[in-house]
Design an enzyme around this catalytic site. Structure first.
Site, PDB file in Angstrom:
ATOM      1  N   LYS A 225       6.441   0.352   7.595  1.00 13.69           N
ATOM      2  CA  LYS A 225       5.955   1.628   7.079  1.00 13.69           C
ATOM      3  C   LYS A 225       7.143   2.556   6.836  1.00 13.69           C
ATOM      4  O   LYS A 225       7.942   2.813   7.743  1.00 13.69           O
ATOM      5  CB  LYS A 225       4.990   2.244   8.097  1.00 13.69           C
ATOM      6  CG  LYS A 225       4.119   3.354   7.567  1.00 13.69           C
ATOM      7  CD  LYS A 225       3.048   3.727   8.596  1.00 13.69           C
ATOM      8  CE  LYS A 225       2.086   4.772   8.058  1.00 13.69           C
ATOM      9  NZ  LYS A 225       1.024   5.097   9.030  1.00 13.69           N
TER      10      LYS A 225
ATOM     11  N   GLY B  34       0.813  -1.203   0.000  1.00 15.06           N
ATOM     12  CA  GLY B  34       0.000   0.000   0.000  1.00 15.06           C
ATOM     13  C   GLY B  34       0.847   1.253   0.000  1.00 15.06           C
ATOM     14  O   GLY B  34       2.036   1.219   0.348  1.00 15.06           O
ATOM     15  N   SER B  35       0.263   2.348  -0.402  1.00 15.33           N
ATOM     16  CA  SER B  35       0.962   3.635  -0.390  1.00 15.33           C
ATOM     17  C   SER B  35      -0.032   4.736  -0.140  1.00 15.33           C
ATOM     18  O   SER B  35      -1.201   4.639  -0.531  1.00 15.33           O
ATOM     19  CB  SER B  35       1.687   3.876  -1.717  1.00 15.33           C
ATOM     20  OG  SER B  35       0.771   3.955  -2.784  1.00 15.33           O
ATOM     21  N   GLY B  36       0.429   5.777   0.529  1.00 11.36           N
ATOM     22  CA  GLY B  36      -0.434   6.905   0.835  1.00 11.36           C
ATOM     23  C   GLY B  36       0.234   8.202   0.477  1.00 11.36           C
ATOM     24  O   GLY B  36       1.226   8.235  -0.254  1.00 11.36           O
TER      25      GLY B  36
ATOM     26  N   ASP C 107      -9.366  11.480  12.889  1.00 10.15           N
ATOM     27  CA  ASP C 107      -9.571  11.007  11.520  1.00 10.15           C
ATOM     28  C   ASP C 107     -10.159   9.597  11.529  1.00 10.15           C
ATOM     29  O   ASP C 107      -9.656   8.698  10.849  1.00 10.15           O
ATOM     30  CB  ASP C 107      -8.257  11.035  10.733  1.00 10.15           C
ATOM     31  CG  ASP C 107      -8.478  10.855   9.232  1.00 10.15           C
ATOM     32  OD1 ASP C 107      -9.592  11.166   8.762  1.00 10.15           O
ATOM     33  OD2 ASP C 107      -7.549  10.410   8.538  1.00 10.15           O
TER      34      ASP C 107
ATOM     35  N   PHE D 141       1.911  10.139   2.307  1.00  9.94           N
ATOM     36  CA  PHE D 141       3.169  10.395   2.988  1.00  9.94           C
ATOM     37  C   PHE D 141       4.037   9.151   3.149  1.00  9.94           C
ATOM     38  O   PHE D 141       5.248   9.264   3.295  1.00  9.94           O
ATOM     39  CB  PHE D 141       2.898  10.991   4.382  1.00  9.94           C
ATOM     40  CG  PHE D 141       2.088  12.247   4.342  1.00  9.94           C
ATOM     41  CD1 PHE D 141       2.688  13.472   4.099  1.00  9.94           C
ATOM     42  CD2 PHE D 141       0.715  12.216   4.519  1.00  9.94           C
ATOM     43  CE1 PHE D 141       1.939  14.638   4.051  1.00  9.94           C
ATOM     44  CE2 PHE D 141      -0.043  13.373   4.475  1.00  9.94           C
ATOM     45  CZ  PHE D 141       0.572  14.589   4.232  1.00  9.94           C
TER      46      PHE D 141
END
Length: 432
Positions: free
Chosen positions: A117, A95-97, A207, A99
């Site tokens: 991470k 996965g990637s976000g 969040d 940041f």
């Protein structure tokens, strides 16, 4: 196209979010390479996953691959970073976000699978160090992943966490965009516990959304975990040990779909806002959508316009309209959240009692059989169980899963997908 909530950060962080959207654009050549890789690894990949304790049968693996856009099994920067702290091997990216990127890894000493991470140290708004500090504050809490290591390796800030299962947004999609009442109650009860613990440590999450709640793996497969504290904040001043003061005219930070009304007004976030967001999440699970979600198929590229429309419809929607047709306990939950003062502590025991009483009223059994459990396991009814179900008569309809899950229950699926993190949400956006 369901955004999973369309996360909106503070204005100074929106440029990074826009970069994230652009990073999902892939060329036709990359897409063709990804398809070829999937075909080549269809058989050997299954054998490899069996060796690491991850078994994903064909139907579910197809579902997972459809939820993904990027080619995953690449280590960072062409494979330069292969180990972390001389103890953890870095394997495929999952996965990637905006940041960080999340990789699956393994402990070289005991071969346990972990999540790694990574955040580039050149990132303008680095968050991983802040998040690691909060994980230390929350360490030891039930439903909080254990942070095994944090430090710097080459050009990366690195955090090593326990491996977790799929997030609730992914499971929600697997189950056809709808959870049964029994599943929502069992999830809600645990989610209240997780939020209460975070608040007890002097933090507000800020969040909360379905993709920030994950199920565990293995023996903890029935347990809900809370993650992603990049936007979390201390509401108890660490020096004075007093509640932070009331403030307004603040920039919006969070996820518009599940944000409280006070967040939209620019009021400082406190415990009441986390509870209100949790109420919206539970109603989203029951309804399959929220009134302010994707009105008339409109999609807003401008963040301010997006936030304004969510706020306007949310203000115009009463709790009774939102919860119409569903048990009154959910309306009571939201009334309690909206009735709290800025400094006031939520009555977590009262909120749990709402769901406990409803659970007993509906004569559900606390067997931890969720909707996705029905989907991923074949029916194995003995003659005695079949006779018992016939005797239960009409009560069976109350406890039975939705029709779309009953039709799927005949499929045999061994379900333990790779690490799922909040960064995975953007792949979900692009796949829909």
């Amino acid at each position: 196209m369901d955004s999973g909530g369309d996360r909106v950060r503070a204005p100074q962080r929106q440029s990074r979010e826009e970069d994230q959207y652009r990073s999902l654009d892939i060329s036709a050549e990359q897409h063709q390479q990804y398809q070829q890789m999937q075909k080549q690894q269809q058989q050997p990949q299954h054998d490899k996953q069996q060796g690491t304790g991850l078994m994903v049968e064909a139907p579910l693996q197809k579902s997972l691959s459809n939820m993904s856009v990027k080619s995953l099994p690449n280590s960072p920067e062409g494979g330069r970073l292969r180990t972390v702290a001389n103890k953890y091997a870095v394997e495929g990216m999952v996965g990637s976000g905006a940041f960080c990127k999340v990789y699956q890894g393994s402990d070289l000493t005991n071969h346990e699978v972990v999540g790694i991470k990574l955040e580039d140290t050149r990132t303008e708004h680095a968050q991983l160090m802040h998040e690691s500090r909060l994980y230390n504050i929350l360490r030891g809490g039930k439903g909080v992943p254990n942070m095994r290591w944090f430090g710097k390796e080459q050009d990366y800030n690195v955090m090593v966490l326990d491996l977790l299962g799929p997030n609730l947004l992914h499971l929600f999609k697997v189950c056809g965009q709808r959870f049964s009442l029994k599943t929502v109650i069992m999830l809600g009860y645990q989610m209240i516990d997780r939020v209460e613990y975070v608040h007890s440590r002097g933090l507000v999450h800020r969040d909360l959304k379905p993709d920030n709640f994950l199920m565990g793996c293995g023996r903890q497969g029935n347990q809900v975990f809370i993650i992603d504290f990049g936007l979390a904040k201390e509401y108890i001043d660490p020096v004075t040990r007093r509640h932070i003061p009331f403030r307004d005219r603040k920039s919006f930070t969070g996820t518009a779909r599940y944000a409280s009304r006070n967040q939209h007004r620019g009021i400082e976030h406190s415990r009441r806002d986390d509870i209100e967001s949790l109420g919206y999440i539970l109603m989203y699970f029951l309804r399959g959508n929220l009134p302010w979600q994707g009105q008339n198929g409109q999609r807003f590229t401008d963040q301010k316009q997006h936030e304004y429309m969510h706020n306007k419809i949310k203000m115009d929607t009463s709790i009774e309209d939102l919860c119409d047709g569903y048990p009154s306990q959910f309306a009571d939950f939201l009334h309690h959240a909206r009735g709290l003062g800025f400094y006031e502590q939520p009555d977590y025991s009262y909120l749990r009692s709402l769901f406990r009483d409803l659970f007993i009223q509906k004569k559900f059994q606390l067997d931890h059989v969720y909707d996705w459990t029905v989907y991923t396991q074949p029916p194995q009814n003995t003659p005695q169980q079949h006779q018992h179900q016939q005797q239960r008569g009409s009560s069976q309809a109350v406890n039975s899963p939705p029709v779309h899950l009953q039709n799927r229950a005949s499929n045999t699926v061994s379900y333990c997908p790779p690490l799922s993190k909040p960064e995975y949400r953007r792949e979900v956006v692009a796949a829909n």
